[in-house]
Enzyme design. Structure first.
Site: not given
Length: 217
Positions: A82, A193, A196, A44, A110
């Site tokens: 993801g 979040d 990011h 991402s 991730n």
């Protein structure tokens, strides 16, 4: 006789002019240099998750730098939100159908956030590097390093960080030690979040990568 000589001289002059024009045209119409390809392979962070404008993601910003310098490179963004290193491992063969000259490997974040086994992460990244080298031996590879939050524990954090350092050393890869340098953990540079980057954050990521990439082009 004089008329014949004049006609002959004129013909020779025109012939030379035609040859010179032909030569000039040949020199002007040089074939264009073939564009080379830089492929950004990541998750991402590469894909630009959460950004209103994908053109503000760091690969696109680097493409702008390349265009401004008149360099003959096309940038391909192969980021997938993801994506884990295992996912990248299963996807790499399909991407290798496209010729690439520079390969930027940005995967692992991730894996770290999910606390996956660091040995598996290392194996997956090595597999990806091996596949690229096997298919395109002359392709230059740039690896971006990643770290995990302190909440993951010191032992895991250290082992995870070492995966990228060891991989770069083992394969003699160009290396950005930490992609999120000067961005990670800074609230104003990250989305809600806290993971990011914002558009402003991506501008810094672009500089982090460009500091190494520019010397490879």
């Amino acid at each position: 006789m004089l008329l014949s000589l004049a006609v002959l001289l004129a013909a020779c002059s025109n012939g030379n002019q035609t040859k010179n024009e032909s030569k000039t045209n040949t020199e002007v119409k040089q074939p264009k240099k073939q564009m080379k390809t830089i492929l950004f392979f990541g998750d991402s962070l590469t894909a630009g998750y959460g950004l209103e404008d994908p053109e503000t993601a760091f690969p696109a910003r680097i493409a702008e730098k390349i265009d401004s310098l008149g360099l003959q490179y096309t940038v391909v963004n192969a980021g997938l939100s993801g994506e884990t290193t295992a996912g990248g491992r299963s996807r790499i063969d399909w991407l290798l159908k496209q010729k690439m000259d520079v390969f930027v490997l940005e995967l692992g974040a991730n894996d770290g956030l999910r606390g996956l086994n660091v040995e598996e992460t290392a194996k997956n990244l090595q597999f990806i590097v091996d596949q690229v080298k096997a298919k395109y031996p002359d392709c230059k590879i740039l690896l971006t390093g990643m770290m995990v939050p302190p909440s993951m524990g010191a032992k895991y954090s250290d082992a995870f960080k070492a995966v990228f350092i060891d991989l770069a050393a083992k394969n003699n890869l160009k290396f950005v030690p930490f992609l999120l340098e000067n961005v990670g953990g800074i609230t104003r540079l990250n989305q809600a979040d806290g993971i990011h980057p914002t558009a402003e954050g991506h501008a810094i990521l672009a500089e982090n990568v460009w500091s190494i990439l520019k010397g490879m082009l």
